[in-house]
Motif scaffolding. Structure first.
Motif, short mmCIF file in Angstrom:
data_model
loop_
_atom_site.label_atom_id
_atom_site.label_comp_id
_atom_site.label_asym_id
_atom_site.label_seq_id
_atom_site.Cartn_x
_atom_site.Cartn_y
_atom_site.Cartn_z
N PHE B 452 -30.59 -3.18 18.30
CA PHE B 452 -31.21 -1.84 18.92
C PHE B 452 -32.71 -2.46 20.22
O PHE B 452 -32.06 -2.20 20.91
N ASN B 453 -32.89 -3.59 19.73
CA ASN B 453 -33.37 -4.12 20.00
C ASN B 453 -33.47 -5.64 21.27
O ASN B 453 -34.20 -6.66 21.68
N GLY B 454 -31.97 -6.19 20.96
CA GLY B 454 -31.75 -6.70 21.90
C GLY B 454 -31.82 -8.17 21.11
O GLY B 454 -32.27 -9.30 21.63
N ARG B 455 -31.46 -8.04 19.70
CA ARG B 455 -31.81 -9.14 19.03
C ARG B 455 -30.82 -9.27 18.49
O ARG B 455 -30.03 -8.60 17.54
N ALA B 456 -29.68 -10.94 18.81
CA ALA B 456 -28.50 -11.33 18.50
C ALA B 456 -28.83 -11.90 17.18
O ALA B 456 -29.14 -12.85 17.04
N GLN B 457 -27.77 -11.28 16.14
CA GLN B 457 -27.94 -12.09 14.51
C GLN B 457 -26.27 -12.41 14.14
O GLN B 457 -25.90 -11.98 14.45
N ARG B 458 -26.44 -13.20 13.23
CA ARG B 458 -24.91 -13.74 13.08
C ARG B 458 -24.30 -12.83 11.69
O ARG B 458 -25.47 -12.58 10.91
N ALA B 534 -27.11 -12.32 29.08
CA ALA B 534 -27.52 -11.72 28.65
C ALA B 534 -27.39 -12.94 27.08
O ALA B 534 -28.10 -13.15 26.64
N PHE B 535 -26.29 -13.82 26.92
CA PHE B 535 -25.92 -14.54 25.54
C PHE B 535 -26.15 -16.18 26.12
O PHE B 535 -25.69 -16.68 25.69
N GLN B 549 -34.05 -13.46 19.86
CA GLN B 549 -34.37 -11.98 20.97
C GLN B 549 -33.53 -12.33 22.42
O GLN B 549 -33.64 -13.43 23.10
N LEU B 550 -32.58 -11.41 22.83
CA LEU B 550 -32.18 -11.80 24.10
C LEU B 550 -33.09 -11.48 25.00
O LEU B 550 -33.27 -10.54 24.96
N LYS B 551 -33.17 -12.28 25.90
CA LYS B 551 -34.24 -12.41 26.87
C LYS B 551 -34.26 -11.42 27.80
O LYS B 551 -35.14 -10.77 28.94
#
Ligand code: SF4
Ligand code: SF4
Ligand code: SF4
Ligand code: SF4
Lengths: 169, 557
Positions: B452-458, B534-535, B549-551
């Protein structure tokens, strides 16, 4: 040891004249044969006659069953962990008893087992021991996987083994 | 910065830190039971006694503030003797039946007995018995004999779950952990006490006795229970996930996860109703067919519709890779702008600890991956309306059982001429589907979620399928995984015939005559990194262990 100290192999040209005559040497051999013939025999007429091992023998592993019909095993999984060829599978489950853990499934694959006895050595409950049973022959792979039904043996049938473990371990 | 000397090593510390914290920051472990980095200091276990020069007595490292120039000895004969003595006290009334205890193999008391105790007991008297198998909460079993009275669980409930439920009663060796009268250990985070209990006193009743920890392999992943995306470890034996355990990530979930996530988000992976292989409806029944046949059938049936008669729904349960390919598939293969995904919001789920009202792991990711209607296309509501009006006749759904959520849709979907669904398990949507593709679960594929916070995780594969092999994929392997053969009953865990959604779409696109050149999930992400702001700059190495964290996304908390 240096090379010089190794006695050289005797060659035909090194034999003395008596040895070269041959006959006395044959007599010597016949004498040995005759002597051995009258010694006690070690060969057994298996399978008519069976070898009964002592308590220290490492036959196929078995599970010890207490007199009340329960297994001693608490399914700690140490035997399965230590078993070099991964022959043992233990699946634990919970019981209401004082020892709350027991093996709901316990299987040993006798084709994998190498009869090393590590399982017996590691078991904290003296629950898995090496038996005197060495007669293992199968016609199907599945037959070689022994479940609790084939593994459990009442403790009163194992006086030799338990005695050995108590005295020497 | 002020400095402190621990065992001859000069280390810097932040003003106000205790000795144990300063040491931990520099990778020095000072033995402890009751101290926990996220809980208040209790100082009751006395295990962290260390010698500090110029101090008259040994001090506990967890409650002694570090001061500039302090010289600490953790290995001096005095502190060694103190630790051994503390261990001896702990073991006086401890049952010492590790073979029966379920904590064995991951028990602090067991480890410390090897490390810090001489292993001789002088105690010959009867041990105090307090009771076993006490169900103190719906998911937690308590063994009072094993408790070492560290109070970590009590402090967790008070301070982290903010729901005081546990307390000690009595004194001395009779101290007894119990719930307050009329209470149960049933807060939404109760199972975290199992992780922090240093012994086997609190165990997970959902996992208890299922497996020894050393028989399992573990893989880092992300919880799919809600949009927080708590970091987790998937513990696997014989190709089956047996438990989830939270994994530390200060930026997401710290050391914790909620009980819902822990108990309810993995059992479907090995459930009876898993979709195994592609299915086509033949004479009213879904029938298993081969992949080529399913692709050919789907391709030929999709081709029968005009561009505007088709709609595609991505999924907030699928990865960004899946959603990116879904949007590409919709736009360039099918040529439709009717593209959206369904948001699942449960206003009663969230709280101000971890849980979020959005109960999907990747709604932000799906959006960022481009799953949205094009200018003239319909969004979800528009698609439903158009189906009712008979304008949209074919629907393609990724991993989402939307009928389960809204049963009115059942009548709407009945109007469709073609419904194709990707599904992990047979569900209410597949009941209506004409073609069902078996989707790999989050535990069977590589991919990325954006929380929800824009953190991309694997996420990483932990369970092998016919598509991903344990060894070739480089998954974690237990000894059993390494040496099991097809003749070993303990190595015959089910392998489903399932593929990641992006891979299914690539296969289908090729059956429709359009090649997409992706061999691995990471190639999809690399393509996104090149095309979506975004990526930018992302690959799996950059995402790493803790995510990024996506900028372009403003972080909310
Ligand atoms: S005897 Fe050795 S090989 Fe056989 S089951 Fe025991 S540990 Fe395994
Ligand atoms: S080591 Fe002994 S108690 Fe443990 S599982 Fe094996 S047989 Fe059972
Ligand atoms: S149950 Fe575990 S965490 Fe709670 S006080 Fe006892 S030992 Fe500590
Ligand atoms: S808070 Fe959300 S992400 Fe975290 S464990 Fe619970 S359901 Fe999973």
């Amino acid at each position: 040891m240096s090379e010089k100290n190794i006695p050289a192999k005797k060659r035909i040209k090194d034999l003395n004249s008596l040895e070269k005559v041959y006959f006395p040497e044959i007599l010597k051999a016949l004498k040995l044969t005759l002597k051995t013939m009258f010694r006690p025999k070690f060969t057994m007429q298996y399978p008519e006659e069976k070898f009964i091992p002592t308590g220290s023998y490492r036959g196929r592993p078995i599970l010890v069953m207490e007199n009340n019909g329960e297994e001693r095993c608490v399914a700690c999984g140490l035997c399965a962990r230590v078993c070099p060829p991964l022959a043992i599978e233990v699946q634990a489950a919970e019981t209401e008893k004082e020892k709350e853990r027991y093996p709901v499934r316990f299987e040993i694959n006798m084709l994998r087992c190498i009869f090393c006895g590590f399982c017996e050595e590691v078991c904290p409950e003296e629950a898995i021991v090496m038996s005197k049973d060495y007669e293992l022959a199968f016609t199907k792979r599945e037959d070689a996987i022994y479940g609790k039904d084939k593994l459990l043996v009442p403790v009163n049938q194992l006086p030799d083994k338990i005695g050995f473990l108590r005295n020497y371990r | 910065m002020p400095k402190i000397n621990i065992d001859g090593k000069e280390i810097e510390f932040k003003q106000g830190q205790t000795i144990i914290e300063a040491a931990k920051d520099h990778g020095i472990e000072i033995a402890h039971f009751c101290w926990h980095p996220k809980l208040s200091v209790s100082g009751n276990c006395r295990m962290c006694l260390v010698e500090v020069e110029k101090m008259p007595k040994l001090v506990i490292a967890c409650a002694t503030t570090a001061a500039d120039g302090m010289v600490v000895h953790t290995q001096s004969s005095k502190s060694l003797a103190a630790r051994n003595a503390v261990m001896e006290f702990f073991l006086i009334n401890h049952p010492l039946d590790c073979p029966i205890c379920d904590e064995a193999g991951e028990c602090k008391l067991q480890d410390y007995t090897y490390k810090h105790s001489v292993g001789e007991s002088r105690f010959v008297e009867e041990k105090v018995k307090k009771g076993k198998r006490i169900q103190i909460g719906p998911y937690v079993m308590f063994d009072a004999d094993r408790c070492i009275m560290c109070s970590r669980c009590i402090r967790f409930c008070d301070e982290i779950a903010k729901d005081p439920e546990l307390t000690f009663t009595k004194r001395g060796d009779r101290v007894f952990l119990t719930t307050y009268p009329g209470e149960q250990l049933d807060n939404l985070y109760s199972m975290n006490v199992v992780d922090i209990c240093p012994v086997g006193a609190l165990t997970n009743s959902d996992f208890r006795f299922k497996s020894r920890v050393w028989e399992m392999s573990l893989i880092n992943s992300v919880c799919t229970g809600c949009a927080r995306g708590c970091n987790i470890e998937l513990w696997v034996r014989n190709n089956e996930v047996l438990r989830l355990v939270p994994k530390y990530n200060e930026d997401v979930n710290s050391y914790w996860m909620c009980d819902h996530g822990r108990v309810n988000t993995f059992k479907f992976i090995n459930a009876e109703d898993r979709v195994d292989g592609p299915h086509i409806r033949v004479e009213g029944n879904l029938t298993r067919v081969g992949w080529d046949e399913a692709y050919a059938e789907a391709a030929s049936r999709l081709k029968a519709f005009g561009k505007d008669e088709i709609a595609v729904l991505g999924s907030a349960f699928a990865t960004v890779e899946d959603n990116y390919i879904a949007s590409k598939f919709a736009k360039s293969v099918l040529g439709t702008g009717n593209l959206d995904f369904v948001r699942h919001i449960d206003p009663s789920f969230g709280d101000d600890i971890l849980r979020r009202n959005d109960i999907t792991p990747n709604s932000l990711g799906a959006e960022l991956a481009g799953v949205k209607p094009s200018k003239n296309g319909n969004d979800f509501n528009g698609i439903i309306k158009a189906i009712k009006e008979g304008k949209i006749k074919a629907l393609y759904i990724l991993e989402d059982d939307i009928i389960a959520e809204n049963s009115e849709l059942e009548n709407v979907f009945a109007k469709l001429d073609l419904l194709i669904a990707h599904a992990t398990n047979f569900n209410k949507t597949t009941v209506l589907a004409d073609i069902v593709f078996p989707a790999a679960t989050y535990a069977e594929k590589n991919g990325t979620f954006v929380n929800f916070n824009g953190r991309a995780q694997r996420i990483r594969p932990a369970v092998a399928t016919l598509d991903v092999d344990r060894a070739l994929e480089g998954m974690a392997m237990s000894r059993w995984d390494k040496f099991g053969t097809k003749f070993d009953r303990w190595a015959q865990g089910k392998h489903f015939d399932a593929r990641s959604s992006w891979k299914i779409l690539v296969g289908l696109a090729s059956a429709m005559g359009q090649k997409m050149k992706y061999g691995m999930a990471e190639e999809v992400l690399l393509d996104m990194a090149n095309n979506i702001d975004a990526f930018k700059g992302l690959d799996y190495d950059v995402l790493g262990e803790f995510g990024v964290q996506l900028k372009t996304v403003n972080s909310k908390s």
